[in-house]
Design a protein around this motif. Structure first.
Motif: not given
Length: 325
Positions: A73-78, A201-213
């Motif tokens: 819902x935070x994504x919808x709020x943004x 909302x479209x479940x786009x992969x979070x690139x920065x998080x993936x890089x960290x992982x």
């Protein structure tokens, strides 16, 4: 009170107070540019009110109908905040264009500049506070609201400079030009916020998080983790979801596989900056994996180890074992 709720409540109260101050400045001066800033403050209040409600929903625990939590819902709020910002900017541009053609009387500009300048400083302080709190608690709503307030403070700073120029030069047509410029700036920032929220909302992969992982996994890889692929990460508010495939020796029994997956889960949650829910699919190794497999004393090895394949964004995010690279 929870930190996120406290932060957004502060933002809401400050937004109301500053909106009233800006309208006072408008009634003092009659400046269309100041009215532009005051009109955007209405958006600030509406956005903060909606953000408060979305944060309330996002903090609710998982339930039967929402097994992944309420963080999305935070994504919808943004998204809503971005729409409101964009609409405010468009209205400002049309109003300013009209007033540029049919100008109105402007007075007491220095008094208005003082009020607008003070509101800009307060917005900047509250904006930095919201962004800092949002990053600490992984809240896109707080970050969006903070960036919105920073945008407002920048536009207020530009407005103060413009007001001073108008007073010094006597070129009152600058009032409309400044308003149009601020309107375009506001529309651009609304677009950026919409783009980011739609991606989530479209479940786009979070690139920065993936890089960290990927960095965490590469720096802590075990011999039994032959390769990791098809890694994806989505963040829903404070909730981070990761899924991936891990290639393990095919002769591991179910207990050993479970232990390896638990080790990866623990590694990510201890080393990463987010509390994470992982969904890991275990793949059995194939003979073609032998040349980069580092398992010691492997009784079924069919090819000698040649070189380790370093994990990076290129091979970890693809849905295929690394020998196909």
């Amino acid at each position: 009170m929870q930190p996120k709720k406290k932060a957004i409540l502060i933002s809401l109260c400050v937004s109301i107070a500053l909106m009233l101050a800006k309208f006072v400045a408008y009634f003092l001066t009659g400046s269309n540019a100041i009215l532009t800033d005051a009109a955007e403050s209405i958006v600030n209040v509406l956005a903060s009110a909606f953000a408060f409600y979305s944060i309330y929903l996002a903090t609710l625990p998982k339930d039967e109908n929402h097994p992944y939590g309420h963080g999305k819902v935070e994504l919808f709020s943004a998204f809503v905040e971005g729409i409101l910002i964009g609409l405010a900017g468009i209205i400002i541009i049309f109003k300013s264009t009209y007033d540029l053609i049919y100008p109105n009387e402007i007075k007491q500009l220095f008094d208005g500049a003082i009020i607008i300048g003070a509101t800009g400083v307060i917005n900047a302080l509250v904006g930095y506070y919201l962004i800092k709190t949002g990053k600490k608690h992984n809240s896109i709503t707080l970050e969006a609201d903070g960036k919105h307030l920073l945008t407002d403070s920048v536009s207020s700073a530009g407005l103060v400079v413009g007001i001073i120029l108008i007073q010094l030069t006597g070129f009152y047509w600058l009032d409309g030009v400044i308003s149009i410029g601020l309107g375009l700036y506001i529309v651009f920032n609304g677009y950026k916020l919409i783009r980011k929220s739609v991606g989530g909302l479209m479940d786009e992969s979070n690139i920065e998080l993936v890089k960290d992982i990927v960095v965490i996994l590469q720096n802590n890889r075990q011999d039994s983790w032959i390769d990791i692929h098809n890694l994806r990460a989505q963040q829903y508010g404070a909730d981070l979801h990761i899924d991936c495939h891990v290639t393990l020796p095919y002769y591991f029994d179910l207990t050993a596989v479970h232990q390896e997956i638990s080790n990866i889960d623990q590694l990510i949650n201890v080393s990463g900056s987010h509390q994470t829910e992982l969904f890991i699919h275990a793949d059995p190794c194939l003979p073609a994996c032998c040349n980069y497999c580092k398992m010691q004393n492997c009784g079924v090895r069919q090819e000698a180890f040649r070189a380790e394949i370093a994990w990076n964004m290129e091979n970890v995010t693809k849905n295929q074992k690394h020998f196909n690279q």
